[in-house]
Design an enzyme around this catalytic site. Structure first.
Site, PDB file in Angstrom:
ATOM      1  CE1 TYR A 156     -29.788   1.898  32.624  1.00 37.07           C
ATOM      2  CE2 TYR A 156     -29.284   2.096  30.288  1.00 37.07           C
ATOM      3  CZ  TYR A 156     -29.297   1.357  31.456  1.00 37.07           C
ATOM      4  OH  TYR A 156     -28.799   0.068  31.447  1.00 37.07           O
ATOM      5  CE  LYS A 163     -26.937  -2.610  30.441  1.00 42.45           C
ATOM      6  NZ  LYS A 163     -26.328  -3.906  30.878  1.00 42.45           N
TER       7      LYS A 163
HETATM    8  O1  0WE Z   1     -28.888  -1.235  33.767  1.00 44.43           O
HETATM    9  C1  0WE Z   1     -29.596  -0.911  34.690  1.00 44.43           C
HETATM   10  C2  0WE Z   1     -28.989  -0.442  36.002  1.00 44.43           C
HETATM   11  C3  0WE Z   1     -27.513  -0.610  36.080  1.00 44.43           C
HETATM   12  C4  0WE Z   1     -26.857   0.174  37.176  1.00 44.43           C
HETATM   13  C5  0WE Z   1     -27.444   0.451  38.396  1.00 44.43           C
HETATM   14  C6  0WE Z   1     -26.767   1.181  39.359  1.00 44.43           C
HETATM   15  C7  0WE Z   1     -27.386   1.555  40.681  1.00 44.43           C
HETATM   16  C8  0WE Z   1     -26.344   1.802  41.747  1.00 44.43           C
HETATM   17  C9  0WE Z   1     -25.585   0.640  36.952  1.00 44.43           C
HETATM   18  N1  0WE Z   1     -24.903   1.341  37.869  1.00 44.43           N
HETATM   19  C10 0WE Z   1     -25.451   1.606  39.058  1.00 44.43           C
HETATM   20  N2  0WE Z   1     -24.728   2.316  39.965  1.00 44.43           N
HETATM   21  C11 0WE Z   1     -25.114   2.479  41.243  1.00 44.43           C
HETATM   22  O2  0WE Z   1     -24.435   3.167  42.028  1.00 44.43           O
HETATM   23  N3  0WE Z   1     -30.958  -0.933  34.541  1.00 44.43           N
HETATM   24  C12 0WE Z   1     -31.524  -1.304  33.268  1.00 44.43           C
HETATM   25  C13 0WE Z   1     -31.894  -0.549  35.589  1.00 44.43           C
HETATM   26  C14 0WE Z   1     -32.152   0.916  35.485  1.00 44.43           C
HETATM   27  O3  0WE Z   1     -31.264   1.801  35.987  1.00 44.43           O
HETATM   28  C15 0WE Z   1     -31.742   3.067  35.694  1.00 44.43           C
HETATM   29  C16 0WE Z   1     -32.932   2.958  34.987  1.00 44.43           C
HETATM   30  C17 0WE Z   1     -33.192   1.580  34.849  1.00 44.43           C
HETATM   31  C18 0WE Z   1     -34.349   0.956  34.147  1.00 44.43           C
HETATM   32  C19 0WE Z   1     -31.190   4.298  35.988  1.00 44.43           C
HETATM   33  C20 0WE Z   1     -31.866   5.454  35.603  1.00 44.43           C
HETATM   34  C21 0WE Z   1     -33.036   5.357  34.896  1.00 44.43           C
HETATM   35  C22 0WE Z   1     -33.585   4.114  34.587  1.00 44.43           C
END
Ligand code: 0WE
Length: 256
Positions: A156, A163
């Protein structure tokens, strides 16, 4: 009586029908709120038009890249003209460059760190400031967070740091805007299978891990996030501000 009768709101972060923003928007609309939507980029424009159109052909849909001050100004100018006042704002927007969500946090580039914080954290400050003059009879601002803000979740990475900034910003905004009866809170959601989660390697294993370890032995549903969003928007939450509410089937309380 519906919880949000007579209230107006704006929703940032619908990409498609699986978006958490869409689940919360539907709950707000079901409770009687009149909503406007923003979209980022032509790719999602059609999706948002199709989804938001279900609330009536006259639903306000505006382009907004939250890193562009001029686009934010235009959105709130239009909201002022069309709604006159604003009660609700949903921030469900995050982005970090894909390569920053792989490998080691220590390798995060200056540019990836800047982008993640600009899109995912500073935007809440900018949107709150623009919303404040329209929230003349009080308001509720809701932002989406994740557990990676407070504990290390592998990969993450910089999103966890962004966050953490979002959650801290929520507290400072709550203090500034409280005297105007504007509340600011975060929902820290357990993992949900959305576009933002797609392509994250090991995401399916993460859903399984939550199912096994959360007290409720399951994952949170979009509907449940909608219900919490509706509660935070409602007068039932009139004394709740600056908080992070965990809507994660209890996962956050566990030590092991
Ligand atoms: O906040 C998120 C994801 C937000 C996010 C997702 C992406 C995917 C595509 C931000 N930036 C990007 N950039 C991209 O290019 N989450 C809470 C979901 C999430 O994302 C993770 C998680 C979880 C849970 C990434 C790594 C590990 C766990």
């Amino acid at each position: 009586m519906p919880l949000l009768d007579g209230k107006t709101g704006i929703v940032f972060g619908v990409a498609n029908k699986r978006s958490i923003a869409w689940a919360i928007a539907q709950a707000w609309a079901r409770e009687g709120a009149k909503l406007a939507f923003t979209f980022q980029g032509e790719r999602v424009k059609e999706n948002v038009e199709e989804l938001a159109g279900t609330f009536g052909a006259d639903t306000l849909i505006l382009p907004c890249d939250v890193t562009k001050d001029a686009e934010i100004a235009n959105v709130f100018k239009t909201i002022g003209e069309r709604f006159g006042k604003l009660n609700l704002l949903l921030h469900s927007v995050a982005f970090a460059p894909k390569d920053a969500l792989e490998g080691r946090f220590v390798d995060t580039s200056r540019e990836a760190f800047r982008i993640a914080h600009d899109v995912s954290a500073y935007s809440l400050v900018a949107l709150s400031r623009a919303a404040e003059p329209l929230m003349t009879d009080g308001g509720s601002i809701v932002a989406m967070s994740y557990y990676g803000a407070e504990k290390v979740v592998p990969h993450y990475n910089v999103m966890g740091v962004a966050k953490a900034a979002l959650e801290a910003s929520t507290r400072y905004l709550a203090n500034d805007l409280g005297p105007k009866k504007i509340r600011v809170n975060c929902i820290s959601a357990g993992p949900v299978n959305t576009l933002a989660a797609r392509g994250i390697s090991g995401f399916m294993e993460m859903l399984k891990h939550y199912e096994e370890h959360a007290p409720l032995k399951r994952n949170v549903t979009p509907d449940e996030l909608g219900a919490t969003g509706a509660f935070l928007a409602s007068d039932g939450a009139a004394a709740i501000t600056g908080q992070v509410l965990y809507v994660d089937c209890g996962y956050q309380i566990m030590g092991m």
